[in-house]
Design an enzyme around this catalytic site. Structure first.
Site, PDB file in Angstrom:
ATOM      1  N   LYS A   1     -22.133  19.638   2.145  1.00 32.28           N
ATOM      2  CA  LYS A   1     -22.662  20.999   1.970  1.00 32.28           C
ATOM      3  C   LYS A   1     -24.007  21.083   2.671  1.00 32.28           C
ATOM      4  CE  LYS A   1     -26.033  19.799  -1.101  1.00 32.28           C
ATOM      5  NZ  LYS A   1     -27.494  19.894  -0.818  1.00 32.28           N
TER       6      LYS A   1
ATOM      7  N   ASP B   1     -25.619  18.555  -8.502  1.00 31.74           N
ATOM      8  CA  ASP B   1     -24.780  19.393  -7.647  1.00 31.74           C
ATOM      9  C   ASP B   1     -23.331  18.932  -7.596  1.00 31.74           C
ATOM     10  OD1 ASP B   1     -25.259  17.117  -6.185  1.00 31.74           O
ATOM     11  OD2 ASP B   1     -25.981  18.121  -4.390  1.00 31.74           O
TER      12      ASP B   1
END
Length: 286
Positions: A8, A137
């Site tokens: 990401k 995350d």
């Protein structure tokens, strides 16, 4: 079963407040990119009820027992004691300590793959809850679609941003930046404009308003980060920034620049073509 845990990037990252528990509340937009590790798992052929892990590819600075893949197995095993042991092979293509979420993605995909492989019946919500206990995350990667994240990065809602038909260059310098170092000079603040709102503007307008609060902190100690960012703009990027707490940076391009790799000496470089259907990440893992 084979899965492809994706990386990401952060489209903006603001540290808005320090929490009583010592953590910090953040605002950021997570955007998945088609830079992936490979994770293969098979049921153990012996009576083992643990996870035997082999790691190949890029170096990982952690013993197998400390790898998030193994920790993910243990977390799921705690919820489902009947689950058998597995043998796993992780091939790393996403660099570590880069702010790209590679370890978190490996963790989340392990949870998803175990759920599918052994028919455990865990909902997306339960998988996210389990992942969040292992890293801030990790929950995002259970369903890696563009998301606005708050809290410590674990509270997620859909983000209205689409970078299809752009090219994303990723550069990872050799330096390593610890989370502690990245937070060293951070002064929490609420941004004038939330990153969730900025991403609704054209990418060409992001340069002066979409910021990563960690950048200035890191640049103070590592001025080469600023040099890499400027090189992205010199090559024609519409937007460039550091991802997460670094040390990787990314640039968003309309067209792939010539001699991209040559412009970043002594760095690991990737050029990622966007426009891939994100659901392919899920399909590849099942």
């Amino acid at each position: 079963m084979i899965g492809y845990p994706c990386a990401k990037i952060n489209l903006g990252l603001n540290v808005v407040a320090k929490r009583p528990d010592g953590y910090h509340n953040l605002e950021t937009v997570f955007y998945p990119i088609n830079l992936c590790d490979t994770l293969e798992i098979n049921a153990a052929t012996n009576a083992s009820d643990g996870c035997e892990l082999e790691v190949a590819g890029l170096n990982v600075d952690a013993a197998p027992d400390d790898n998030l893949v193994v920790k993910a197995y243990r977390a799921v095993k705690h919820l489902h004691p009947e689950m058998p042991g597995v043998v796993a092979k992780l091939t790393k293509h996403i660099p570590s300590q880069a702010g790209l979420g590679g370890g978190s993605s490996d963790c989340a995909f392990m949870i998803r793959m175990l759920n599918e492989m052994f028919g455990l019946g865990m909902s997306v919500g339960k998988m996210r809850e389990t992942a969040a206990t292992l890293g801030a995350d990790c929950a995002f990667f259970i369903d890696p679609t563009p998301s606005f994240a708050t809290g410590i990065g674990d509270r997620l809602e859909p983000a209205d941003v689409n970078l299809d038909y752009y090219n994303i260059g990723v550069v990872k310098p050799r330096l390593m930046i610890s989370t502690k170092e990245a937070f060293a000079h951070i002064v929490p603040r609420t941004p004038a404009i939330c990153c969730r709102d900025i991403i609704n503007k054209p990418v060409s307008q992001w340069k002066d308003i979409l910021v990563n609060d960690f950048e200035q902190s890191v640049i103070t100690e590592h001025p080469e980060i600023a040099e890499i960012k400027q090189t992205f703009y010199d090559l024609g990027a519409e937007y460039a920034a550091m991802s997460g707490s670094g040390s990787a940076l990314f640039g968003i391009f309309r067209n792939v620049p010539k001699n991209f790799e040559l412009a970043f000496k002594d760095c690991i470089t990737y050029m990622v073509k966007t426009g891939m259907d994100i659901s392919a990440y899920q399909k590849n893992a099942l």
